[in-house]
Design a protein around this motif. Structure first.
Motif, PDB file in Angstrom:
ATOM      1  N   ALA A  53       0.832  -1.206   0.000  1.00  0.00           N
ATOM      2  CA  ALA A  53       0.000   0.000   0.000  1.00  0.00           C
ATOM      3  C   ALA A  53       0.866   1.255   0.000  1.00  0.00           C
ATOM      4  O   ALA A  53       0.573   2.220  -0.712  1.00  0.00           O
ATOM      5  CB  ALA A  53      -0.928  -0.012   1.208  1.00  0.00           C
ATOM      6  N   TRP A  54       1.948   1.253   0.794  1.00  0.00           N
ATOM      7  CA  TRP A  54       2.829   2.418   0.842  1.00  0.00           C
ATOM      8  C   TRP A  54       3.467   2.670  -0.529  1.00  0.00           C
ATOM      9  O   TRP A  54       3.499   3.786  -1.023  1.00  0.00           O
ATOM     10  CB  TRP A  54       3.918   2.243   1.892  1.00  0.00           C
ATOM     11  CG  TRP A  54       4.820   3.438   1.936  1.00  0.00           C
ATOM     12  CD1 TRP A  54       4.639   4.575   2.656  1.00  0.00           C
ATOM     13  CD2 TRP A  54       6.020   3.635   1.178  1.00  0.00           C
ATOM     14  NE1 TRP A  54       5.648   5.471   2.405  1.00  0.00           N
ATOM     15  CE2 TRP A  54       6.520   4.915   1.500  1.00  0.00           C
ATOM     16  CE3 TRP A  54       6.722   2.861   0.271  1.00  0.00           C
ATOM     17  CZ2 TRP A  54       7.677   5.430   0.937  1.00  0.00           C
ATOM     18  CZ3 TRP A  54       7.878   3.369  -0.287  1.00  0.00           C
ATOM     19  CH2 TRP A  54       8.338   4.651   0.053  1.00  0.00           C
ATOM     20  N   VAL A  55       3.970   1.592  -1.156  1.00  0.00           N
ATOM     21  CA  VAL A  55       4.615   1.741  -2.468  1.00  0.00           C
ATOM     22  C   VAL A  55       3.617   2.255  -3.495  1.00  0.00           C
ATOM     23  O   VAL A  55       3.921   3.173  -4.263  1.00  0.00           O
ATOM     24  CB  VAL A  55       5.243   0.404  -2.927  1.00  0.00           C
ATOM     25  CG1 VAL A  55       5.666   0.472  -4.386  1.00  0.00           C
ATOM     26  CG2 VAL A  55       6.423   0.044  -2.051  1.00  0.00           C
ATOM     27  N   LYS A  56       2.407   1.701  -3.495  1.00  0.00           N
ATOM     28  CA  LYS A  56       1.400   2.159  -4.456  1.00  0.00           C
ATOM     29  C   LYS A  56       1.047   3.623  -4.242  1.00  0.00           C
ATOM     30  O   LYS A  56       0.821   4.366  -5.191  1.00  0.00           O
ATOM     31  CB  LYS A  56       0.143   1.284  -4.379  1.00  0.00           C
ATOM     32  CG  LYS A  56       0.346  -0.069  -5.020  1.00  0.00           C
ATOM     33  CD  LYS A  56      -0.916  -0.896  -4.991  1.00  0.00           C
ATOM     34  CE  LYS A  56      -0.701  -2.221  -5.684  1.00  0.00           C
ATOM     35  NZ  LYS A  56      -1.917  -3.045  -5.710  1.00  0.00           N
ATOM     36  N   GLY A  57       1.018   4.063  -3.000  1.00  0.00           N
ATOM     37  CA  GLY A  57       0.704   5.459  -2.711  1.00  0.00           C
ATOM     38  C   GLY A  57       1.843   6.417  -3.022  1.00  0.00           C
ATOM     39  O   GLY A  57       1.623   7.578  -3.352  1.00  0.00           O
ATOM     40  N   ALA A  58       3.077   5.941  -2.933  1.00  0.00           N
ATOM     41  CA  ALA A  58       4.245   6.804  -3.143  1.00  0.00           C
ATOM     42  C   ALA A  58       4.783   6.747  -4.575  1.00  0.00           C
ATOM     43  O   ALA A  58       5.592   7.588  -4.953  1.00  0.00           O
ATOM     44  CB  ALA A  58       5.352   6.403  -2.176  1.00  0.00           C
ATOM     45  N   ALA A  59       4.340   5.784  -5.355  1.00  0.00           N
ATOM     46  CA  ALA A  59       4.897   5.583  -6.697  1.00  0.00           C
ATOM     47  C   ALA A  59       4.448   6.665  -7.672  1.00  0.00           C
ATOM     48  O   ALA A  59       3.323   7.167  -7.595  1.00  0.00           O
ATOM     49  CB  ALA A  59       4.478   4.213  -7.227  1.00  0.00           C
TER      50      ALA A  59
END
Length: 171
Positions: free
Chosen positions: A73-79
């Motif tokens: 979730a963090w990666v998807k939000g920061a990508a």
């Protein structure tokens, strides 16, 4: 030698011929040879425009380890998808960097492997964006400490072009 695709049947025939020449009995092989994997066709990446969301999707790696849901979730939000390695006409996919780099004097660009053309293409595009859109105006390249020391000692005799040829690694 021309690059000719080899089918599984051809490969098995060649293996049987080699086994026969080496004195083995091809009629009773100890184990059945595994046919080579079917090669995947090369991917055609457009260079005249930014890629779409659908073109950016890659196949799932069945061997990749699973990641915790919170990390995903963090990666998807920061990508921020980079939609082209080489397209010069549109930097809209790189605009998020303006906020990230605001007030920063230095930007370091690296790569996880030397000699990978895609890294060089991406860095050239990033350098163009940094210069044309954000006003960065100095580029420093990775160099040999000894080669730069030696070039500096001979600076007067080398001149500008000689210094450039003597110090940085080939770019």
């Amino acid at each position: 030698m021309p690059n000719v695709p080899i089918t599984a049947r051809t490969a098995i025939a060649v293996l049987a011929l080699v086994a026969s020449a080496c004195g083995a009995d091809p009629a009773s092989p100890r184990e059945t040879p595994t046919p080579p994997p079917t090669p995947t066709p090369p991917i055609s990446i457009p260079t005249d425009r930014l890629l779409t969301d659908a073109e950016l999707v890659t196949s799932i790696d069945s061997l990749a380890p699973t990641e915790p849901d919170a990390r995903v979730a963090w990666v998807k939000g920061a990508a921020h998808p980079i939609r082209s390695l080489s397209y010069d006409g549109d930097f809209s996919d790189l605009r998020f960097l303006a906020t990230t780099l605001q007030g920063k004097r230095l930007v370091q660009l690296g790569e996880s492997g030397h000699g990978v053309s895609e890294f060089s293409l991406a860095k050239v595009r990033l350098i163009k964006f940094l210069h044309e859109e954000l006003g960065y105006d100095v580029i420093a390249f990775e160099s040999s400490l000894f080669a730069c020391w030696d070039a500096d000692a001979r600076a007067e005799s080398l001149g500008g072009a000689g210094l450039l040829a003597s110090c940085p690694f080939a770019v």
